[in-house]
Design an enzyme around this catalytic site. Structure first.
Site, PDB file in Angstrom:
ATOM      1  N   THR A 133       4.589   6.218  -0.777  1.00 19.35           N
ATOM      2  CA  THR A 133       5.868   5.291  -0.103  1.00 19.35           C
ATOM      3  C   THR A 133       6.458   5.182  -1.649  1.00 19.35           C
ATOM      4  O   THR A 133       6.004   5.550  -2.296  1.00 19.35           O
ATOM      5  CB  THR A 133       5.799   3.921   0.006  1.00 19.35           C
ATOM      6  OG1 THR A 133       5.020   2.990  -1.453  1.00 19.35           O
ATOM      7  CG2 THR A 133       3.848   2.743   0.807  1.00 19.35           C
TER       8      THR A 133
ATOM      9  N   SER B  34       0.458   1.838  -1.950  1.00 19.75           N
ATOM     10  CA  SER B  34       0.018   3.298  -1.412  1.00 19.75           C
ATOM     11  C   SER B  34       1.403   4.276  -2.452  1.00 19.75           C
ATOM     12  O   SER B  34       2.215   3.835  -2.000  1.00 19.75           O
ATOM     13  CB  SER B  34       0.513   3.247   0.088  1.00 19.75           C
ATOM     14  OG  SER B  34      -0.138   5.343   0.361  1.00 19.75           O
TER      15      SER B  34
ATOM     16  N   VAL C 283       8.696   3.338  -3.099  1.00 18.44           N
ATOM     17  CA  VAL C 283       8.771   2.078  -4.402  1.00 18.44           C
ATOM     18  C   VAL C 283       7.317   2.754  -5.468  1.00 18.44           C
ATOM     19  O   VAL C 283       7.512   2.566  -6.595  1.00 18.44           O
ATOM     20  CB  VAL C 283       8.638   1.452  -3.819  1.00 18.44           C
ATOM     21  CG1 VAL C 283       9.073   0.262  -5.504  1.00 18.44           C
ATOM     22  CG2 VAL C 283      10.694   1.130  -3.523  1.00 18.44           C
ATOM     23  N   CYS C 284       6.545   3.462  -4.500  1.00 13.25           N
ATOM     24  CA  CYS C 284       5.395   3.408  -5.160  1.00 13.25           C
ATOM     25  C   CYS C 284       5.276   4.540  -6.160  1.00 13.25           C
ATOM     26  O   CYS C 284       4.695   4.565  -7.325  1.00 13.25           O
ATOM     27  CB  CYS C 284       4.109   3.077  -4.070  1.00 13.25           C
ATOM     28  SG  CYS C 284       4.082   1.411  -3.003  1.00 13.25           S
ATOM     29  N   SER C 285       5.724   5.524  -5.266  1.00 14.82           N
ATOM     30  CA  SER C 285       5.324   6.966  -6.209  1.00 14.82           C
ATOM     31  C   SER C 285       6.335   6.928  -7.538  1.00 14.82           C
ATOM     32  O   SER C 285       6.536   7.576  -8.241  1.00 14.82           O
ATOM     33  CB  SER C 285       5.274   8.219  -5.133  1.00 14.82           C
ATOM     34  OG  SER C 285       7.153   7.993  -4.599  1.00 14.82           O
TER      35      SER C 285
END
Length: 164
Positions: free
Chosen positions: A56, A53, A58-60
């Site tokens: 989150t 997603s 780390v994702c962003s």
């Protein structure tokens, strides 16, 4: 096959693509709610960043790092894929001044995670995608494939960039 989430094993299913394979066919939902597929990127290199997603840390962060690293590469598309609705991904890009990114959701096509070998079968993130990066050349041949062992870790940016 397994990955971990906060050091707890999580089984995944599907067949993760390998270097030298052709990029599996896909149909995803783009930011404009229209379908996106392999043909839309014909003749371009693709860095496909798959993650649980956008909302989150780390994702962003990984989207921002890859966007900055690929900003000047007109021959390469950064394709960010998650289960997020296109509205959430567009909001993120607007709020964080992220440009030159193609956002795509598999919310209409949950079989995507099986086809790409990233389907999380159990745990808190069940039904979402494991973190992975797949790079394909302009002919659709995979030059880099990384299934990140720990979902809360970032991918290997240096190896991604070296594969282009």
């Amino acid at each position: 096959m397994t990955v971990t989430f906060q050091n707890n094993p999580v089984s995944i299913s599907g067949s993760f693509p390998k270097v030298g394979d052709r990029l599996p066919s896909f149909t995803l939902c783009g930011a404009d709610l229209n379908d996106l597929n392999n043909e839309d990127f014909k003749g371009k290199k693709i860095v496909m960043s798959i993650f649980p997603s956008i909302d989150t840390p780390v994702c962003s962060k990984s989207v921002k790092v890859l966007q900055n690293a690929l900003m000047t590469r007109s021959d390469t598309v950064l394709l960010c894929v998650s289960a997020d609705l296109p509205f959430a991904m567009s909001r993120f890009c607007t709020e964080h001044a992220v440009a030159n990114v193609t956002n795509a959701s598999f919310f209409r096509e949950p079989a995507f995670t099986e086809r790409f070998g990233v389907n999380l079968n159990e745990g808190a993130l069940r039904g979402l995608a494991a973190r992975a990066v797949i790079v394909a050349d302009e002919f659709g041949v995979i030059t880099h494939s990384e299934l990140v062992n720990e979902i809360t870790n970032e991918p290997d940016y240096d190896r991604i960039l070296m594969s282009l």
